[in-house]
Design a protein around this motif. Sequence first.
Motif, short mmCIF file in Angstrom:
data_model
loop_
_atom_site.label_atom_id
_atom_site.label_comp_id
_atom_site.label_asym_id
_atom_site.label_seq_id
_atom_site.Cartn_x
_atom_site.Cartn_y
_atom_site.Cartn_z
N CYS A 155 -11.20 0.32 -3.34
CA CYS A 155 -9.74 0.87 -3.62
C CYS A 155 -9.44 2.51 -3.60
O CYS A 155 -8.70 2.91 -3.38
N ASP A 156 -10.29 3.09 -4.44
CA ASP A 156 -10.24 4.26 -4.97
C ASP A 156 -11.15 5.46 -4.30
O ASP A 156 -11.01 6.55 -4.52
N ASP A 170 -14.90 -3.60 -5.95
CA ASP A 170 -13.44 -3.76 -6.08
C ASP A 170 -12.66 -2.58 -6.14
O ASP A 170 -11.87 -2.00 -5.50
N GLY A 228 -10.21 6.79 -0.89
CA GLY A 228 -9.59 5.43 -1.21
C GLY A 228 -8.88 4.83 0.01
O GLY A 228 -8.76 5.43 1.20
N ALA A 229 -8.39 3.71 -0.37
CA ALA A 229 -7.74 2.79 0.81
C ALA A 229 -6.60 3.44 1.24
O ALA A 229 -6.13 3.17 2.52
N ARG A 230 -5.67 3.81 0.38
CA ARG A 230 -4.25 4.28 0.85
C ARG A 230 -4.29 5.42 1.78
O ARG A 230 -3.78 5.53 2.62
N CYS A 242 -7.10 -4.33 -8.67
CA CYS A 242 -8.53 -4.03 -8.20
C CYS A 242 -9.32 -3.89 -9.47
O CYS A 242 -10.39 -4.47 -9.43
N VAL A 273 -1.38 -2.15 -6.73
CA VAL A 273 -2.76 -2.55 -6.03
C VAL A 273 -4.07 -2.08 -6.78
O VAL A 273 -5.03 -2.89 -6.95
N ARG A 274 -4.09 -0.78 -7.24
CA ARG A 274 -5.34 -0.34 -8.12
C ARG A 274 -5.39 -1.11 -9.20
O ARG A 274 -6.51 -1.31 -9.81
N LEU A 322 -8.59 -3.48 2.26
CA LEU A 322 -8.77 -2.18 1.53
C LEU A 322 -9.65 -1.26 2.36
O LEU A 322 -9.42 -0.18 2.28
N MET A 341 0.73 -1.28 -0.09
CA MET A 341 -0.15 -0.04 -0.05
C MET A 341 0.82 1.30 0.01
O MET A 341 0.63 2.24 -0.57
#
Length: 510
Positions: free
Chosen positions: A288-289, A284, A380-382, A99, A95-96, A115, A88
């Motif tokens: 993620c985003d 998905d 997003g996940a990050r 997904c 990762v993106r 995520l 991450m």
Amino acid sequence: MAKIENGRPSVDMGSIRTLNSSHIEDESSLGSDSEINGFTSERQTDRYGFIGGAQQYSEESAQDVPPEVLRQREVKWLDMLSHWDKWMLKRFNKVRLRCQKGIPPALRGRAWLYLSGGKVKREQNQGKFQELDSQPGDPKWLDVIEKDLHRQFPFHEMFVSRGGHGQQDLFRVLKAYTLYKPEEGYCQAQAPIAAVLLMHMPAEDAFWGLVQICEKYLPGYYSPGLEAIQLDGEILFALLRRVSPIAFRHLEKHKIDPVLYMTEWFMCAFSRTLPWASVLRVWDMFLCDGVKIIFRVGLVLLKCTLGTREKLKTCQGLYETMELLRAIDPRYMQEGFLVREILEVPVTARDIEREHHTQIKRWKKNRGELNFKPAPRMHGARIIMLAEPPRRQDLKQNPTIVLEVPEPPQQLNKGKEERKSKKKKSIKKPPTIEEIPNPYPLPTDPSPPSSNPPAPPPDSSSVASETPPETKMDSNNQQTAPPTDPPAANEPALQESTQSLSSSEQDTYL
């Protein structure tokens, strides 16, 4: 009475919190026991768990991934999940991309939990869900939740039976959230979100996934007044001007407020709109985003449905337009087509935030201050992970199946402890090595000093019949130990003895 705001009639949001209750009431009869129990054994279940193809266009719109490609993706995802923090922080673009290609079905539930940050949230709040689950809950919310249980995906094998394990877990998750966020309570649109999560993970994980979606991805969506969804409706309408000017002018001309068509889309994250294969792919990317994926899906559907003059010929008024948006052409919702279009929409998280500030200023100018101010939205996940850095033990993958081994009786435990203590004692004391004399002296072995010269080595035939000279029997038939060599001569004797045993002359004695 409707008010005119920004050239369009405003909508009373008090009734929207029930999420088109009349429409859902019509669908609720589809999940009754009298209709379902008659054909569940006759009709087959599709790959997603829906009975008799109840989730329309699911099989036709799904893309088949070759098994060897799926295995490769699973191996890659297992590696990412094992080193989640590194991926991450250092390789989030990879990762993106994975997904966007689609998370393998076998790992989708675990990947969603990582995520969304639900895994870290669960580890940092050990025992919280069990505590909320054991509480009785607020009666005013319990009655509403009970009425909504049979309306959530009534043709899915997990929720098909009243009082089944799926509906029980759904009730537990929704009740726990009303206790976790009493200021928000329960909103009907939370039920399909929780149901989708429950299809992929246990109740506790689904609860923390729901918490993350409500707090980080869609904050304020389910609060009283639904001000956040109205703001996002205005953001969607402003972004439509840039993505599809024709659709924008048509909706503006007929003064169609965004909350009339996008409320269910956004609040349910398209889980009640798209075919199931497309729902999973959208989720998905969404987890993620962030919410920009939801905006992109809405813009794609509006552009494909109302984006050309030929399509607008069939909808000359508000009623025809709304009917067209309620029954979108299946080809626009097909998995492959929809994902490609989503990735091509030029809308970023920065665009959404910029428009968000603009709409808040307009809101305060026309309506005053917001009644409910949620926490800032995480894109997003990050961003979620950077906002709440996890510990290494928070990301550790625990076994999904744990077997409880019964404890042995106390007497057996005592016996084991005694044996363990004996083993420890024996390990602490170095073992004593008893020196056994060699009954067959070799020519290189040292002998005690004497005046006589050393005797020649015995032959193999004579040694086998004679008694060794080192051993003597006394009158009581007891064997007396031979005299040992001096300590200083032990080490070289062993080395020479080893060399002599490897020779071919002494093979008989081995």
